[in-house]
Design an enzyme around this catalytic site. Structure first.
Site, PDB file in Angstrom:
ATOM      1  N   GLY A  46       0.814  -1.219   0.000  1.00 12.31           N
ATOM      2  CA  GLY A  46       0.000   0.000   0.000  1.00 12.31           C
ATOM      3  C   GLY A  46       0.844   1.264   0.000  1.00 12.31           C
ATOM      4  O   GLY A  46       0.547   2.222  -0.715  1.00 12.31           O
ATOM      5  N   CYS A  47       1.911   1.256   0.768  1.00 14.48           N
ATOM      6  CA  CYS A  47       2.773   2.437   0.867  1.00 14.48           C
ATOM      7  C   CYS A  47       3.500   2.694  -0.450  1.00 14.48           C
ATOM      8  O   CYS A  47       3.690   3.841  -0.860  1.00 14.48           O
ATOM      9  CB  CYS A  47       3.759   2.274   2.014  1.00 14.48           C
ATOM     10  SG  CYS A  47       2.925   2.125   3.613  1.00 14.48           S
ATOM     11  N   THR A  48       3.886   1.622  -1.123  1.00 11.47           N
ATOM     12  CA  THR A  48       4.549   1.757  -2.421  1.00 11.47           C
ATOM     13  C   THR A  48       3.576   2.318  -3.450  1.00 11.47           C
ATOM     14  O   THR A  48       3.901   3.262  -4.179  1.00 11.47           O
ATOM     15  CB  THR A  48       5.112   0.401  -2.878  1.00 11.47           C
ATOM     16  OG1 THR A  48       6.088  -0.033  -1.917  1.00 11.47           O
ATOM     17  CG2 THR A  48       5.763   0.500  -4.250  1.00 11.47           C
TER      18      THR A  48
END
Length: 157
Positions: A46-48
């Site tokens: 998700g962060c990527t």
């Protein structure tokens, strides 16, 4: 523990170690708009996706006179690797002691599979040129988020 800032509130001051060495502080963005987004951990799915989405809109944010700053509790070395791996064109702040994360109310108790733990709530703030919070997105869902923030930055003027 602090609350997530509301629209109209003065953004809490901060100074953090950043990718590439040096520091990044709220005062560095004085007179400009700032997208301040909090993410749980570099190099996770998700962060990527979120970082790539903001990065892909970097030129449009710049045209709207808006800077972007991503913040997590990851060490600077992890931020450096994350930034290099995805060729991110904006700074990443590191808050391993979580003082800034707590000041912004995003260091919270979370739960997964019935286990409680402390972690970062994925959240975003749009800070206006006056240093006040113009818009907030608590508990962000990644899909379409960067585009929604860009629209708000463009409307803020």
């Amino acid at each position: 523990m602090s609350q997530f800032p509301e629209a109209g509130a003065k953004a809490p001051a901060f100074s953090l170690a950043r990718d590439g060495g040096g520091t990044v502080a709220l005062k560095d963005f004085k007179g400009r708009k700032l997208v301040l987004y909090f993410y749980p951990k570099a190099n996770t799915t998700g962060c990527t996706k979120e970082a790539i989405a903001f990065n892909g809109l970097k030129a449009a944010f710049a045209a709207a006179d808006t800077d972007i700053l991503g913040v997590s509790a990851d060490a600077v070395s992890a931020q450096d690797k994350f930034k290099a791996k995805y060729d991110l064109a904006f700074p990443l702040g590191s808050d391993p002691d979580k003082a800034m994360l707590e000041a912004y109310g995003v260091w919270v108790e979370k739960s997964m599979y019935g286990r409680k733990y402390m972690g970062i709530e994925r959240a975003t703030l749009l800070i206006g040129r006056d240093g006040k919070v113009a818009r907030t997105w608590p508990k962000v869902k990644v899909a379409g988020h960067a585009e929604e923030v860009l629209k708000a930055a463009q409307e803020l003027g």
